[in-house]
Write an enzyme that holds these catalytic residues in place. Structure first.
Site, short mmCIF file in Angstrom:
data_model
loop_
_atom_site.label_atom_id
_atom_site.label_comp_id
_atom_site.label_asym_id
_atom_site.label_seq_id
_atom_site.Cartn_x
_atom_site.Cartn_y
_atom_site.Cartn_z
N GLY A 235 -4.59 -4.15 -3.83
CA GLY A 235 -5.58 -3.11 -4.14
C GLY A 235 -4.77 -1.88 -4.50
O GLY A 235 -4.15 -1.28 -3.63
N HIS A 236 -4.71 -1.55 -5.77
CA HIS A 236 -3.88 -0.44 -6.24
C HIS A 236 -4.78 0.71 -6.67
O HIS A 236 -5.57 0.57 -7.61
CB HIS A 236 -2.98 -0.90 -7.40
N SER B 2 4.01 12.26 1.68
CA SER B 2 4.66 13.17 2.63
C SER B 2 3.65 14.24 3.07
O SER B 2 3.77 14.79 4.17
CB SER B 2 5.89 13.81 2.00
N SER C 27 5.60 12.25 -4.03
CA SER C 27 4.15 12.32 -4.24
C SER C 27 3.53 13.07 -3.08
O SER C 27 3.76 12.75 -1.92
CB SER C 27 3.58 10.91 -4.35
N ASP D 39 0.81 -1.23 0.00
CA ASP D 39 0.00 0.00 0.00
C ASP D 39 0.84 1.28 0.00
O ASP D 39 0.43 2.30 0.53
CB ASP D 39 -0.97 0.02 1.21
N LYS E 114 1.83 2.14 -5.15
CA LYS E 114 2.38 1.60 -6.42
C LYS E 114 1.48 1.91 -7.61
O LYS E 114 1.96 2.32 -8.68
CB LYS E 114 2.56 0.06 -6.29
N GLY E 115 0.16 1.71 -7.42
CA GLY E 115 -0.77 1.91 -8.53
C GLY E 115 -0.68 3.34 -9.06
O GLY E 115 -0.59 3.56 -10.27
N LYS E 116 -0.67 4.30 -8.16
CA LYS E 116 -0.61 5.70 -8.57
C LYS E 116 0.62 5.96 -9.43
O LYS E 116 0.54 6.58 -10.49
CB LYS E 116 -0.60 6.62 -7.34
N GLN F 166 1.97 -6.06 -3.20
CA GLN F 166 2.41 -6.17 -1.80
C GLN F 166 3.71 -5.36 -1.62
O GLN F 166 3.89 -4.37 -2.30
CB GLN F 166 2.60 -7.64 -1.38
N ASN G 96 -5.31 -10.04 -3.72
CA ASN G 96 -4.97 -9.52 -2.38
C ASN G 96 -4.51 -8.06 -2.53
O ASN G 96 -4.57 -7.29 -1.58
CB ASN G 96 -3.90 -10.37 -1.68
P1 GDP Z 1 -0.73 0.37 -3.57
O1 GDP Z 1 -1.35 -0.89 -3.12
O2 GDP Z 1 0.74 0.41 -3.33
O3 GDP Z 1 -1.07 0.73 -4.99
O4 GDP Z 1 -1.35 1.52 -2.64
P2 GDP Z 1 -2.91 1.67 -2.20
O5 GDP Z 1 -3.69 2.16 -3.34
O6 GDP Z 1 -3.39 0.44 -1.52
O7 GDP Z 1 -2.78 2.74 -1.05
C1 GDP Z 1 -2.29 4.02 -1.29
C2 GDP Z 1 -3.38 5.03 -0.89
O8 GDP Z 1 -2.81 6.31 -0.76
C3 GDP Z 1 -4.46 5.19 -1.93
O9 GDP Z 1 -5.66 5.51 -1.29
C4 GDP Z 1 -3.96 6.35 -2.78
O10 GDP Z 1 -5.01 7.05 -3.44
C5 GDP Z 1 -3.32 7.20 -1.75
N1 GDP Z 1 -2.16 7.99 -2.16
C6 GDP Z 1 -1.20 7.67 -3.07
N2 GDP Z 1 -0.24 8.61 -3.10
C7 GDP Z 1 -0.59 9.52 -2.18
C8 GDP Z 1 0.02 10.74 -1.71
O11 GDP Z 1 1.10 11.13 -2.11
N3 GDP Z 1 -0.65 11.42 -0.73
C9 GDP Z 1 -1.83 11.00 -0.22
N4 GDP Z 1 -2.40 11.73 0.75
N5 GDP Z 1 -2.43 9.88 -0.63
C10 GDP Z 1 -1.81 9.15 -1.59
P1 IMO Z 2 -0.91 -4.15 -2.27
O1 IMO Z 2 -0.43 -4.70 -3.59
C1 IMO Z 2 -1.03 -4.63 2.08
C2 IMO Z 2 -1.12 -8.74 3.62
C3 IMO Z 2 -2.39 -9.19 4.32
C4 IMO Z 2 -1.80 -10.19 5.28
C5 IMO Z 2 -0.68 -10.83 4.50
C6 IMO Z 2 -1.05 -12.15 3.84
O2 IMO Z 2 -2.20 -3.43 -2.35
O3 IMO Z 2 0.19 -3.37 -1.60
P2 IMO Z 2 -2.56 -12.81 1.75
O4 IMO Z 2 -4.00 -12.57 1.47
O5 IMO Z 2 -1.62 -12.27 0.73
O6 IMO Z 2 -2.27 -14.27 2.04
O7 IMO Z 2 -2.27 -12.04 3.13
O8 IMO Z 2 -0.33 -9.90 3.50
N1 IMO Z 2 -1.32 -8.19 2.24
C7 IMO Z 2 -1.25 -6.90 1.94
N2 IMO Z 2 -1.07 -5.81 2.72
N3 IMO Z 2 -1.11 -4.48 0.73
C8 IMO Z 2 -1.26 -5.56 -0.06
O9 IMO Z 2 -1.23 -5.49 -1.40
C9 IMO Z 2 -1.38 -6.84 0.53
N4 IMO Z 2 -1.55 -8.08 0.05
C10 IMO Z 2 -1.49 -8.90 1.11
O10 IMO Z 2 -3.03 -8.13 4.96
O11 IMO Z 2 -1.21 -9.52 6.38
MG MG Z 3 -2.90 -1.57 -1.84
#
Ligand code: GDP
Ligand code: IMO
Ligand code: MG
Length: 422
Positions: free
Chosen positions: A40-41, A329, A409, A13, A16-18, A221, A38
């Site tokens: 969510g980007h 940040s 970012s 989290d 990465k997706g952004k 992840q 698993n």
């Molecule tokens: P990923 O799994 O690595 O793609 O990240 P996620 O989407 O799960 O979580 C990142 C969250 O932070 C999302 O809700 C994004 O919209 C948000 N986000 C990404 N970059 C920034 C940033 O620079 N500032 C803030 N405030 N939010 C951000």
């Molecule tokens: P992105 O790509 C954050 C965590 C779960 C759990 C552990 C194992 O959005 O960054 P699993 O379902 O993979 O067997 O769960 O890994 N986990 C993540 N935590 N971001 C993710 O993906 C994750 N994918 C799995 O919460 O602790």
């Molecule tokens: Mg995510």
């Protein structure tokens, strides 16, 4: 042409997706190499927000080819939901997306096994996303898996054998599985999958490279969730590290070019497991509220804490990161002081190398305190606008991590991304 890799350096989290979306215009191909739903980007642009799970984050740009590689595990039902939603919003997914024949399929019974395994672990449960990730990778490694390419080869028989094996396993765990509806939906989704371009993606990617095309690999992840180098057993079941891109796409190691390592200016974790810099106080709560730190997939509260440079240095080493990207940040914009963990104390000794165990009772984080920049940076569009205190923070991190921070970012939107030139 080389293959660049973008991956998370913390517990997922990171954003990465952004950033994949932002970098996509510079590439011909974007590919996912491991993980599954698993992940969510999240992407935000033009006032809209999208969350991708299995589909690469390059689908919103200008017709780049997006590939789901062999290292990914795919749930046909969730894929269908995601794909149909994207097509509804105007993405011509059938045109831009290709899937590897060697992807392993997540069966309805894999999800039941995931839940049963967690129940069986009781208090020691991992807190998985419940998407069947562990059981699917287990079947892959134990040579019992079902692959996407199997849908063209005597599929019904193979599916039934895998399902019956799972049912026997579930019964041996005292479970009485019920999945009639799930199975029906799943088999329909398999037919939907047949409408996509299902290819030998390792050949495709290598042909692209031979033709001078460029590839960006999108990790899922993060390094601390890697099955070999993460906080085992509280990890996911795939190699989230750079080497995973080679195995998960069929790209030779010497073809890897830049390795982008992405991290938040603080740290989060969702699910169970050790987290040395976790904050249980008001500051942790403040970071969660300001950063909207709730899981993109499960909606669970993310645990929040200070940045951990010991873990980050380890992740940079394991992945060969040569370019860093710092996210979120802006969440710290109002803070008077910011802490960074620069070492751990283990049995009274200062340790700077990431140790075998990071359990709370074995290590104590050692912090340095830095002044906050106390400036709303979310509307800034160039590094010339950065306050000095923020530049000092960047310099501090670059010195500690011995790697340049090339992108900063400052908000969730595509536009809130600053490429550093200095
Ligand atoms: P990923 O799994 O690595 O793609 O990240 P996620 O989407 O799960 O979580 C990142 C969250 O932070 C999302 O809700 C994004 O919209 C948000 N986000 C990404 N970059 C920034 C940033 O620079 N500032 C803030 N405030 N939010 C951000
Ligand atoms: P992105 O790509 C954050 C965590 C779960 C759990 C552990 C194992 O959005 O960054 P699993 O379902 O993979 O067997 O769960 O890994 N986990 C993540 N935590 N971001 C993710 O993906 C994750 N994918 C799995 O919460 O602790
Ligand atoms: Mg995510």
């Amino acid at each position: 042409m080389k293959v660049d890799v973008l991956l998370g350096l913390q517990w997922g989290d990171e954003g990465k997706g952004k950033v994949v979306d932002v970098l996509t215009p510079a590439y011909d191909v974007v590919a996912r190499f491991q993980g599954g739903p698993n992940a969510g980007h999240t992407l935000e642009f033009e006032g809209k927000k999208y969350v991708l799970r299995s589909i690469p984050s390059g689908v919103f740009q200008h017709g780049q080819t997006n590939i789901i590689g062999n290292g990914v595990v795919l749930d046909p039902v969730l894929f269908r939901e995601e794909a149909e939603a994207l097509e509804k919003s105007g993405v011509d997914l059938h045109k831009v997306l290709k899937l590897s024949k060697k992807i392993h399929l997540i069966l309805p019974t894999h999800r039941l096994l995931d839940a049963a395994n967690e129940r069986a672990k009781g208090g020691a449960k991992i807190g998985t996303t419940g998407k069947g990730i562990g059981p699917t990778y287990t079947d892959k490694v134990s040579r019992n898996g079902l692959r996407l390419g199997d849908i063209f080869h005597n599929f019904d028989k193979k599916y039934e054998a895998a399902r019956d094996r799972h049912v026997a396993m579930l019964r041996s765990m005292g479970e009485e599985p019920e999945f009639t509806d799930m199975e029906k939906k799943w088999l329909n989704a398999i037919d939907y999958l047949r409408t996509f371009d299902i290819i030998d993606s390792e050949h495709y990617i290598n042909h692209c490279l031979d033709e001078g095309k460029s590839v960006l690999c999108e990790g899922a992840q993060g390094t601390m969730l890697d099955v070999d180098f993460g906080s085992y057993p509280f990890v996911t079941s795939s190699n989230t590290i750079c080497a995973g891109a080679c195995a998960g796409l069929g790209v030779a190691p010497r073809k890897i070019g830049d390795v982008y390592g992405i991290f938040k200016a603080y740290c989060t974790r969702v699910g169970a497991g050790p987290f040395p810099t976790e904050l249980f106080d008001e500051t942790g709560k403040l970071i969660r509220d300001l950063g909207h730190e709730y899981g993109a997939v499960t909606g669970r509260e993310r645990r929040c804490g200070w940045i951990d440079l010991v873990a980050l240095k380890y992740a940079i080493m394991i992945n060969g990161v040569n370019k860093l990207i710092m996210m979120k940040s802006d969440v710290l914009d109002g803070f008077d002081e910011i802490k960074a963990c620069v070492a751990y104390e283990v049995n009274g000794k200062r340790v700077e190398e990431f140790p075998f165990s990071i359990e709370e009772d074995e290590i104590t984080p050692v912090y340095v305190t830095l002044p906050g920049w106390k400036t709303d940076m979310t509307a800034m569009r160039s590094e010339e606008e950065f306050p000095k205190t923020f530049n000092d923070y960047i310099l501090f991190l670059e010195k500690e991590l011995r790697t340049p921070i090339v992108i900063v970012s400052i908000g969730p939107d595509r536009e809130q991304t600053i490429v550093r030139k200095k």
